[in-house]
Design a protein around this motif. Structure first.
Motif, short mmCIF file in Angstrom:
data_model
loop_
_atom_site.label_atom_id
_atom_site.label_comp_id
_atom_site.label_asym_id
_atom_site.label_seq_id
_atom_site.Cartn_x
_atom_site.Cartn_y
_atom_site.Cartn_z
N SER A 40 46.97 -37.68 -67.15
CA SER A 40 48.23 -37.68 -66.41
C SER A 40 48.03 -36.95 -65.09
CB SER A 40 49.32 -36.99 -67.22
OG SER A 40 49.05 -35.60 -67.32
N ARG A 41 49.02 -37.04 -64.22
CA ARG A 41 48.95 -36.34 -62.94
C ARG A 41 48.83 -34.83 -63.16
NH1 ARG A 41 53.99 -37.42 -60.14
NH2 ARG A 41 53.01 -36.52 -58.32
N GLU A 43 47.53 -33.28 -65.75
CA GLU A 43 46.20 -32.96 -66.27
C GLU A 43 45.14 -32.99 -65.16
OE1 GLU A 43 46.50 -34.59 -70.86
OE2 GLU A 43 46.21 -36.04 -69.24
N LYS A 66 44.52 -44.67 -58.91
CA LYS A 66 45.53 -44.45 -59.94
C LYS A 66 45.76 -45.74 -60.70
CE LYS A 66 49.63 -45.44 -57.17
NZ LYS A 66 50.89 -44.91 -56.67
N ARG A 72 54.37 -44.56 -65.78
CA ARG A 72 53.39 -43.47 -65.81
C ARG A 72 52.26 -43.75 -64.82
NH1 ARG A 72 51.21 -42.21 -71.43
NH2 ARG A 72 50.63 -40.31 -70.33
N LEU A 74 48.42 -42.74 -64.18
CA LEU A 74 47.28 -42.17 -64.89
C LEU A 74 46.02 -42.31 -64.06
CD1 LEU A 74 48.09 -43.68 -68.38
CD2 LEU A 74 48.58 -41.37 -67.62
#
Length: 89
Positions: A40-41, A43, A66, A72, A74
């Protein structure tokens, strides 16, 4: 358009790989971490110790790719690590 799902930024092969554990219910699910994990952004920001603004700037500049799944955003862990290695001395 009720009952439809739109996927953007993911290939058919990536979708098939993500659905494999659901299609094969008796197959063991691997919980080991690989470099092809999706992050995720938050993370990615934690991993690189950067802000979301910096992450957005790197994404817009083409330094990071991305992948949008639903609403979402990712990133592939392998691509994030490769981008860091390419700028390190």
């Amino acid at each position: 358009m009720e009952g439809q799902i739109f996927l953007q930024g993911i290939t058919l092969e990536q979708l098939a790989e993500a659905l494999k554990p659901l299609v094969q219910p008796n197959a063991p699910v691997q919980s080991t971490s690989t470099e092809d994990d999706l992050l995720s952004r938050d993370e990615v920001c934690t991993l690189l110790n950067i802000s979301k603004t910096t992450l957005n700037n790197h994404t817009k500049a083409g330094k990071l790719q991305k992948y949008c799944i639903g609403n979402r955003v990712l990133y592939k862990k392998s691509e994030v690590l490769a981008s860091v290695q390419s700028i390190s001395y």
